[in-house]
Design a protein around this motif. Sequence first.
Motif, PDB file in Angstrom:
ATOM      1  N   UNK A 102       0.836  -1.184   0.000  1.00 16.97           N
ATOM      2  CA  UNK A 102       0.000   0.000   0.000  1.00 16.97           C
ATOM      3  C   UNK A 102       0.882   1.250   0.000  1.00 16.97           C
ATOM      4  N   UNK A 103       0.345   2.322  -0.527  1.00 17.17           N
ATOM      5  CA  UNK A 103       1.020   3.612  -0.451  1.00 17.17           C
ATOM      6  C   UNK A 103      -0.013   4.700  -0.187  1.00 17.17           C
ATOM      7  N   UNK A 104       0.463   5.827   0.289  1.00 20.88           N
ATOM      8  CA  UNK A 104      -0.338   7.042   0.368  1.00 20.88           C
ATOM      9  C   UNK A 104       0.125   7.946  -0.766  1.00 20.88           C
TER      10      UNK A 104
ATOM     11  N   UNK B 191       9.081  12.125  -4.860  1.00 22.57           N
ATOM     12  CA  UNK B 191       9.944  11.014  -4.468  1.00 22.57           C
ATOM     13  C   UNK B 191       9.133  10.010  -3.650  1.00 22.57           C
ATOM     14  N   UNK B 192       9.730   8.877  -3.335  1.00 25.16           N
ATOM     15  CA  UNK B 192       9.118   7.830  -2.528  1.00 25.16           C
ATOM     16  C   UNK B 192       9.772   7.866  -1.152  1.00 25.16           C
ATOM     17  N   UNK B 193       8.987   7.675  -0.087  1.00 27.96           N
ATOM     18  CA  UNK B 193       9.614   7.739   1.232  1.00 27.96           C
ATOM     19  C   UNK B 193       8.856   6.931   2.279  1.00 27.96           C
ATOM     20  N   UNK B 194       9.559   6.620   3.335  1.00 28.59           N
ATOM     21  CA  UNK B 194       9.009   5.968   4.520  1.00 28.59           C
ATOM     22  C   UNK B 194       8.030   6.931   5.203  1.00 28.59           C
ATOM     23  N   UNK B 195       7.256   6.438   6.137  1.00 25.24           N
ATOM     24  CA  UNK B 195       6.350   7.323   6.873  1.00 25.24           C
ATOM     25  C   UNK B 195       6.092   6.764   8.275  1.00 25.24           C
TER      26      UNK B 195
ATOM     27  N   UNK C  40      -2.295   4.515   6.198  1.00 26.10           N
ATOM     28  CA  UNK C  40      -2.138   3.332   5.355  1.00 26.10           C
ATOM     29  C   UNK C  40      -3.255   2.317   5.582  1.00 26.10           C
ATOM     30  N   UNK C  41      -3.935   2.394   6.697  1.00 25.10           N
ATOM     31  CA  UNK C  41      -5.030   1.473   6.998  1.00 25.10           C
ATOM     32  C   UNK C  41      -6.346   1.915   6.368  1.00 25.10           C
TER      33      UNK C  41
ATOM     34  N   UNK D 156       1.700  14.892  -2.915  1.00 25.61           N
ATOM     35  CA  UNK D 156       2.099  14.432  -4.239  1.00 25.61           C
ATOM     36  C   UNK D 156       3.121  13.319  -4.201  1.00 25.61           C
ATOM     37  N   UNK D 157       3.953  13.315  -3.139  1.00 27.89           N
ATOM     38  CA  UNK D 157       4.943  12.253  -2.994  1.00 27.89           C
ATOM     39  C   UNK D 157       4.269  10.955  -2.543  1.00 27.89           C
ATOM     40  N   UNK D 158       5.024   9.869  -2.583  1.00 22.24           N
ATOM     41  CA  UNK D 158       4.493   8.535  -2.304  1.00 22.24           C
ATOM     42  C   UNK D 158       5.030   8.044  -0.975  1.00 22.24           C
ATOM     43  N   UNK D 159       4.138   7.826  -0.015  1.00 20.39           N
ATOM     44  CA  UNK D 159       4.511   7.305   1.296  1.00 20.39           C
ATOM     45  C   UNK D 159       4.356   5.786   1.279  1.00 20.39           C
ATOM     46  N   UNK D 160       5.389   5.072   1.716  1.00 23.33           N
ATOM     47  CA  UNK D 160       5.480   3.629   1.547  1.00 23.33           C
ATOM     48  C   UNK D 160       5.033   2.862   2.787  1.00 23.33           C
TER      49      UNK D 160
END
Length: 420
Positions: free
Chosen positions: A229-231, A337-341, A347-348, A357-361
């Motif tokens: 999943x991503x945000x 960019x893609x990043x941790x969160x 995510x649930x 706009x960025x992608x949270x992993x």
Amino acid sequence: MLALGGTLAPPAIAAPAALAGETLGDAIREEAGGDIKRFYAARGYKPLWVRAGKVGPEAGTLLAYLSSASRDGLKPSAYDVDELQGLIAAARGGAPRALARAEVELSAAFARYVRDMRRPGEAKMDYADRSLKPKKQDADDVLRAAAFPKDFGAYLRNMSWMSEHYVRLRTLMGRAEDQGASKDAMARLRLNLDRARLLPGPYVHHVVVDASSSQLWYYGGGKRVGSMKVVVGAKETQTPMLAGKLQWAILNPYWNVPDYLAEKSIAPKVLAGRTLASLRMEALSDWGPNPRKLDASEIDWPAVAAGSQALRLRELPGGANSMGRVKFLFPNDEGIYLHDTPDRALLAKPDRHFSNGCIRLEDAGKLGQWLLHRSIRTKSKTPEQAVALPVEVPVYLTYITAVATDRGIAFRDDVYGRDS
């Protein structure tokens, strides 16, 4: 007589008389030309479609694709299916020259079909790395890619030169055609198919992020390796249709606070009595590579809150940092960019359109292990540790709203308004 796939075959095309002692390889050498001949020459004129003196079942798979090419937005009549059936029928006698003619024409039809499928349609993609922009392949490139896997039949059946997302949508297109879907639904589905057409197949080492479903997948070696999943971007701050190459992992990253958050969120908190230290943030003199840390007395917080003065703020690395433990960078003008969160609650949620706009992993560690071939964990607490990826990895940000249902097809909410 029935042809492959159960359709009535046209009369067999007579094969030319075989030369005395002619082998199948000799016959392929004579029948093939141009790019097709280069492919066969490089493999010693070994056949791709013929085994043990017979045209294999892969030909039937190809004929079925060609006959249903309307699902791809192509014309079945462009691929001379009847002629191919006739050549296959003529080859049943096992004569080398007849087998060679069927072999070469199947390869030519397959290469043309693949190239036509991969030609961009109506969907638009911004290419941060121009090398990822689709290019017309030579026939020998298409055929070499098909001959590379150990199981050519599985490559054909799985349509492995295309993304699994394309294959799924192609199946949906067939279902929609059979069920008489509305003109608007067909147009929307076709646009989704064109978006998936821009994605590579699973033999390309790459990452796909779908901003509609808020999902990420990564591929290599002919299969999907993992997913999560991503945000993704909110309606107001959308994740773009964008392709680039991941190049760096930044361990223990800072988070550079956007100007609007400095104005709307941070400045009011400071004016209400909070300190930057309590917020685990620091202010810097400029956006250059070597900024000076500002003292609290140097900051005009009322001006920042009013939006009349810009201020560079960054959040210090750590477990609560908005970037988490790592971010993965690819050069682009959008600042994506893609990043941790650390915010696991988002995510649930079933709808995960919340970012800028960025992608949270969901699992940055798992993706990092795959990208870096090592763990992202480090004993060092040094901020902003830049680690080059062993190889640059293409990443494609797309938007696919079409889904299958028990009744046929449906579409997710068009959050970004891109389907209309």
